[in-house]
Design an enzyme around this catalytic site. Structure first.
Site, PDB file in Angstrom:
ATOM      1  N   LEU A   1      10.968   1.179   7.482  1.00  0.00           N
ATOM      2  CA  LEU A   1      10.301   1.647   6.264  1.00  0.00           C
ATOM      3  C   LEU A   1      10.985   2.950   5.834  1.00  0.00           C
ATOM      4  O   LEU A   1      11.142   3.857   6.656  1.00  0.00           O
ATOM      5  CB  LEU A   1       8.813   1.913   6.524  1.00  0.00           C
ATOM      6  CG  LEU A   1       8.116   2.307   5.214  1.00  0.00           C
ATOM      7  CD1 LEU A   1       7.690   1.059   4.455  1.00  0.00           C
ATOM      8  CD2 LEU A   1       6.947   3.215   5.453  1.00  0.00           C
TER       9      LEU A   1
ATOM     10  N   GLU B   1      12.452   2.549  14.504  1.00  0.00           N
ATOM     11  CA  GLU B   1      11.398   3.473  14.063  1.00  0.00           C
ATOM     12  C   GLU B   1      10.193   3.260  14.958  1.00  0.00           C
ATOM     13  O   GLU B   1      10.237   2.458  15.889  1.00  0.00           O
ATOM     14  CB  GLU B   1      11.048   3.228  12.587  1.00  0.00           C
ATOM     15  CG  GLU B   1      10.504   1.852  12.289  1.00  0.00           C
ATOM     16  CD  GLU B   1      10.082   1.668  10.822  1.00  0.00           C
ATOM     17  OE1 GLU B   1       9.823   2.658  10.132  1.00  0.00           O
ATOM     18  OE2 GLU B   1      10.002   0.498  10.390  1.00  0.00           O
TER      19      GLU B   1
ATOM     20  N   TYR C   1       0.827  -1.199   0.000  1.00  0.00           N
ATOM     21  CA  TYR C   1       0.000   0.000   0.000  1.00  0.00           C
ATOM     22  C   TYR C   1       0.863   1.251   0.000  1.00  0.00           C
ATOM     23  O   TYR C   1       2.078   1.185   0.194  1.00  0.00           O
ATOM     24  CB  TYR C   1      -0.950   0.008   1.205  1.00  0.00           C
ATOM     25  CG  TYR C   1      -0.310   0.323   2.543  1.00  0.00           C
ATOM     26  CD1 TYR C   1       0.514  -0.597   3.186  1.00  0.00           C
ATOM     27  CD2 TYR C   1      -0.521   1.549   3.167  1.00  0.00           C
ATOM     28  CE1 TYR C   1       1.092  -0.298   4.413  1.00  0.00           C
ATOM     29  CE2 TYR C   1       0.050   1.846   4.400  1.00  0.00           C
ATOM     30  CZ  TYR C   1       0.867   0.915   5.015  1.00  0.00           C
ATOM     31  OH  TYR C   1       1.432   1.215   6.228  1.00  0.00           O
TER      32      TYR C   1
ATOM     33  N   LYS D   1       6.448  -1.740   2.016  1.00  0.00           N
ATOM     34  CA  LYS D   1       5.220  -1.198   2.625  1.00  0.00           C
ATOM     35  C   LYS D   1       4.075  -2.183   2.401  1.00  0.00           C
ATOM     36  O   LYS D   1       3.211  -1.980   1.539  1.00  0.00           O
ATOM     37  CB  LYS D   1       4.919   0.191   2.038  1.00  0.00           C
ATOM     38  CG  LYS D   1       4.060   1.046   2.957  1.00  0.00           C
ATOM     39  CD  LYS D   1       4.163   2.510   2.610  1.00  0.00           C
ATOM     40  CE  LYS D   1       3.143   3.376   3.329  1.00  0.00           C
ATOM     41  NZ  LYS D   1       3.277   3.420   4.782  1.00  0.00           N
TER      42      LYS D   1
HETATM   43  N1  PDD Z   1       2.758   4.810   7.818  1.00  0.00           N
HETATM   44  N2  PDD Z   1       7.482   3.677   9.395  1.00  0.00           N
HETATM   45  C1  PDD Z   1       6.372   2.924   9.352  1.00  0.00           C
HETATM   46  C2  PDD Z   1       6.409   1.565   9.939  1.00  0.00           C
HETATM   47  C3  PDD Z   1       5.199   3.436   8.745  1.00  0.00           C
HETATM   48  O1  PDD Z   1       4.095   2.681   8.681  1.00  0.00           O
HETATM   49  C4  PDD Z   1       5.203   4.758   8.215  1.00  0.00           C
HETATM   50  C5  PDD Z   1       4.002   5.376   7.555  1.00  0.00           C
HETATM   51  C6  PDD Z   1       6.395   5.510   8.305  1.00  0.00           C
HETATM   52  C7  PDD Z   1       6.496   6.896   7.720  1.00  0.00           C
HETATM   53  O2  PDD Z   1       6.437   6.872   6.318  1.00  0.00           O
HETATM   54  P1  PDD Z   1       5.963   8.149   5.477  1.00  0.00           P
HETATM   55  O3  PDD Z   1       6.785   9.285   5.967  1.00  0.00           O
HETATM   56  O4  PDD Z   1       6.270   7.797   4.081  1.00  0.00           O
HETATM   57  O5  PDD Z   1       4.499   8.362   5.745  1.00  0.00           O
HETATM   58  C8  PDD Z   1       7.507   4.934   8.889  1.00  0.00           C
HETATM   59  C9  PDD Z   1       1.599   5.281   7.111  1.00  0.00           C
HETATM   60  C10 PDD Z   1       1.327   6.740   7.278  1.00  0.00           C
HETATM   61  C11 PDD Z   1       0.426   4.389   7.447  1.00  0.00           C
HETATM   62  O6  PDD Z   1       0.666   3.208   7.627  1.00  0.00           O
HETATM   63  O7  PDD Z   1      -0.714   4.853   7.474  1.00  0.00           O
END
Ligand code: PDD
Length: 276
Positions: A200, A176, A30, A144
């Site tokens: 991620l 993270e 996703y 992701k």
């Molecule tokens: N999640 N690390 C993890 C495990 C995440 O699920 C996410 C983002 C991030 C930050 O990624 P980004 O800056 O690209 O949003 C880091 C999204 C927002 C979600 O699962 O809804």
């Protein structure tokens, strides 16, 4: 309106088979793209990560980048919103239940939008509280994928401890959050776990790294130890939803002097400028 396999229809009318591998195995990837003033923020970076995720789990990319952009802009337009998130999901498709990749199955493509409430100003005025927990996820956290049970269970620990996020620790190192990337600051030096299979690669993380580099703020891409987290002057968490948010409590103890970090304030302002 949502999007399902070529059609735009109300979300309630989107139906997929119970044999969809996304449902049966969590065999899906996703993306979540923030949209400000009707314009997707860092769209190319999100598309690049979408394509990489598909590639890593060997789902053939059902669309060209232009076709993806078309779907995204249609979803934005049909939402009638200007500040929203676009969620895209691609599963391996529908097949008889069997672990191995099925032959000749076409991917299921789903997209929806959600209104993006203005960020709670308290988050930037008061800061966030987090707890730490052992990272129990798999070895490919760089993809992701929708199979997020370990993240879901971890986030629940934050909810139950009345905090905002869980910071995940593996072998003593800070990687993270359950849905965010983590930065710490000590004596003006910023530290964040490197982009490898254990985190991620957040688009927001990249934006913050870009801001740090452009402003000659020293960054060490190395996972801090849990002791360094406890001893940090500042802790920030980043994501498309939280942007760059200050953490002032870790495991019930104040971070640094317990106030919003000075360097965080600078990076936050630069991030807001970029959104404009
Ligand atoms: N999640 N690390 C993890 C495990 C995440 O699920 C996410 C983002 C991030 C930050 O990624 P980004 O800056 O690209 O949003 C880091 C999204 C927002 C979600 O699962 O809804």
């Amino acid at each position: 309106m949502a999007y399902l396999n070529g059609d735009y229809l109300p979300l309630e009318e989107c139906k997929v088979s119970v044999l969809d591998r996304g449902f049966i195995f969590g065999d899906a990837i996703y993306e979540l793209i923030p949209v400000y003033n009707s314009k997707p923020f860092y769209l190319e970076a999100h598309l690049k990560r979408l394509v990489r995720s598909l590639d890593q789990i060997q789902i053939s990319n059902p669309h060209s980048n232009d076709a993806w952009k078309h779907i995204i802009s249609n979803l934005i337009e049909q939402s009638g919103l200007t500040r929203l998130s676009v969620y895209l999901q691609v599963t391996r498709g529908v097949a008889k239940r069997d672990h191995a990749y099925p032959a000749n199955t076409s991917p299921t493509v789903f997209g929806m939008t959600n209104e993006w409430p203005a960020v709670n100003p308290d988050m930037y005025k008061k800061g966030l509280a987090v707890v730490t927990a052992e990272d129990m996820r798999w070895g490919r956290c760089d993809i992701k994928v929708t199979s997020l049970l370990a993240n879901v269970m971890s986030k629940q620990q934050a909810v139950e401890s009345n905090t905002d996020e869980v910071i995940l620790i593996r072998d003593g190192y800070v990687l993270e959050g359950s849905a965010t990337n983590v930065f710490i600051v000590k004596d003006g030096q910023v530290m964040s776990a490197p982009k490898n299979n254990l985190i991620l690669p957040g688009v927001t993380r990249d934006v913050v790294v870009e801001i740090l580099n452009e402003n000659n703020i020293p960054l060490l891409e190395q996972a801090p130890t849990q002791a360094q987290l406890t001893d940090a002057d500042e802790v920030w968490i980043t994501s498309s939803t939280k942007e760059c948010a200050p953490v002032i409590i870790v495991d019930g103890k104040p971070v640094g002097n317990g106030k919003l970090g000075e360097l965080w304030g600078k990076v936050f302002n630069l991030y807001q400028q970029r959104k404009k």
